[in-house]
Design an enzyme around this catalytic site. Structure first.
Site, short mmCIF file in Angstrom:
data_model
loop_
_atom_site.label_atom_id
_atom_site.label_comp_id
_atom_site.label_asym_id
_atom_site.label_seq_id
_atom_site.Cartn_x
_atom_site.Cartn_y
_atom_site.Cartn_z
N LYS A 283 0.78 -1.23 0.00
CA LYS A 283 0.00 0.00 0.00
C LYS A 283 0.82 1.28 0.00
CE LYS A 283 -4.01 0.56 1.44
NZ LYS A 283 -5.05 0.97 2.37
N GLU A 290 -4.92 13.48 3.28
CA GLU A 290 -5.93 13.11 4.28
C GLU A 290 -5.81 14.01 5.51
OE1 GLU A 290 -6.65 8.36 3.37
OE2 GLU A 290 -5.01 8.94 4.66
#
Ligand code: ARG
Length: 462
Positions: A283, A290
């Site tokens: 990932k 964010e």
């Protein structure tokens, strides 16, 4: 309880209350403004003959020494001082003796804190404005490289019409330009000097507020002493301006998160702005955008918090107002770091032009152009054209094609009324032509985007 433990309890209580009452641990942030204000005040007092020249000189030299001590880390901030105003004055008097005790003539901590805090907010409005301008410049510069790059324009997060990516980025340039203007107009509205309002009602001393105001770089003194010591609109304005700019930062962050997802792959952010998962080795998480999105929540909190502090206060100064500072400091710091990080993210992002353009072939982005063609070339009422276009879209779906990929026979056979439609319709369905057809003012055509970029470049020069 023994007498002794009673005493200990009392001491602890006193300590807790000192701590509760004090603002020194956070308002020390205002030391430079406090000293600047005190120097201007002392100069004005000397001009008016309220202080002698020697006294003023001693005060000014002493204040500069206090400033040095604070900046070199020598100064010991202690709860005993309560706040930055008492801390500076107490240390000044330790250094220079008697003249230090005259500095507080014709002022109060109420107008002092209003001045210090306003100076801080004004300084920060200017520096944030400068940062916002850089951000606009970055958006304009990346936009100018992508005035012919197609990207699906969306409404409801559904494919709508083709845009050029430069045009999409210019939407943010517009938002951050408005933010710039908001900081600018707040700066102008609030550029008035509180000092000399004293506790709430002015002072019997023969002061010259115009002189103090000039020395501190304000346009003029404020005009009502009681309003001035209780007013925190300037702090609310910067909190609102920051909230709005953070809302814009949050929206581009959301788009960056979507665009960098596996489903979109429109952009790749530099590895610095992503982190890996502790469990899933494959990932790359967009933590930085964010967090930009997440931090927007805390600046909204600071705005609501100060609104709530202010809403029930009787005139004039109330200690509740001491709660005005930490939220503003926090929002300012969040704003500063967020703009500079977003600026780097945008500068360094890699744009996947092919992915963007291929995504335009899904969702019949040029369907409106089909209807527009019938309206313009065949003088058809728009609603009639709309329903015929729906049939063409249905046809395209049945062939598993995009409307821009249909050949003329496929179009003609989708509805009896279209059986003679001119072959030139194919040109109108072309995605790039569709984008370039939107030449109305503020539209997405490359020609419009280029002239909008020119207008921005002119604005950036000032
Ligand atoms: N520390 C106070 C504040 O931040 C300064 C003003 C105090 N004035 C007073 N009368 N107690 O608001």
């Amino acid at each position: 309880m023994s007498n002794q433990s009673n005493q200990i309890l009392k001491n602890t209580n006193a300590q807790i209350l000192d701590e509760f009452n004090a603002s020194i641990m956070f308002d020390k942030e205002l030391y430079a403004q406090d000293i600047k204000g005190s120097i201007a005040h002392s100069q004005m007092l000397a001009e008016q003959g309220i202080l002698t020249l020697e006294e003023q000189k001693a005060i000014e030299t002493g204040l500069l020494q206090v400033k040095n001590e604070i900046e070199s880390g020598e100064f010991k901030f202690s709860l005993a001082y309560e706040d930055i105003h008492m801390a500076v004055e107490t240390r000044l008097t330790e250094i220079i003796g008697e003249p230090g005790k005259r500095l507080h003539t014709a002022r109060s901590r109420n107008d002092q804190v209003a001045t210090d805090f306003r100076l801080y907010v004004q300084d920060k409005s200017l520096s944030i404005k400068a940062q916002l301008k850089e951000l606009v410049e970055t958006f304009v510069s990346v936009a100018s490289k992508h005035t012919t790059t197609l990207i699906p324009g969306m409404t409801h997060l559904q494919h709508a019409q083709p845009l050029n990516f430069g045009y999409h980025l210019l939407a943010y340039a517009n938002m951050f330009k408005r933010d710039f203007e908001r900081f600018e107009s707040s700066y102008e509205r609030n550029n008035y000097c509180p000092l000399g309002s004293a506790a709430l009602a002015g002072t019997p001393h023969n002061i010259n507020r115009v002189s103090t105001s000039q020395k501190l770089g304000f346009i003029a003194p404020t005009s009502h002493a009681m309003d001035t010591v209780s007013d925190r609109d300037f702090a609310l304005e910067i909190l609102f301006n920051i909230s709005t700019a953070m809302m814009h930062i949050s929206r581009i962050s959301e788009e960056l998160i979507l665009w960098s997802s596996y489903e979109f792959q429109f952009v790749r952010m530099s590895d610095e702005y992503a982190t890996t998962s502790s469990i899933m080795p494959q990932k790359k998480n967009p933590d930085v955008p964010e967090l930009l999105r997440g931090k927007t929540g805390r600046v909204y909190g600071n705005l609501i918090s100060l609104f709530t502090v202010m809403k029930g206060l009787p005139l004039a100064y109330n200690k509740d107002t001491q709660e005005d500072k930490e939220g503003v400091f926090d929002s300012v710091k969040t704003m500063e770091i967020s703009i500079s990080i977003l600026n780097e993210v945008i500068k360094t992002m890699i744009v996947n032009v092919d992915k963007m353009q291929n995504a335009c072939k899904i969702g019949h982005l040029s369907a409106t152009d089909f209807a527009d063609y019938l309206v313009t070339k065949q003088n058809m009422p728009f609603r009639t054209a709309y329903y015929l276009t729906k049939d063409v879209v249905t046809k395209a779906n049945s062939l598993n094609k995009d409307i821009s990929e249909l050949n003329i026979d496929e179009i003609r056979s989708s509805n009896e009324e279209l059986k003679d439609i001119n072959e030139e319709i194919l040109m109108f369905l072309d995605l790039r032509n569709s984008m370039n057809a939107r030449t109305s003012l503020g539209g997405t055509a490359t020609s419009q985007t280029v002239s909008q970029i020119e207008i921005f470049k002119e604005w950036l020069k000032n």
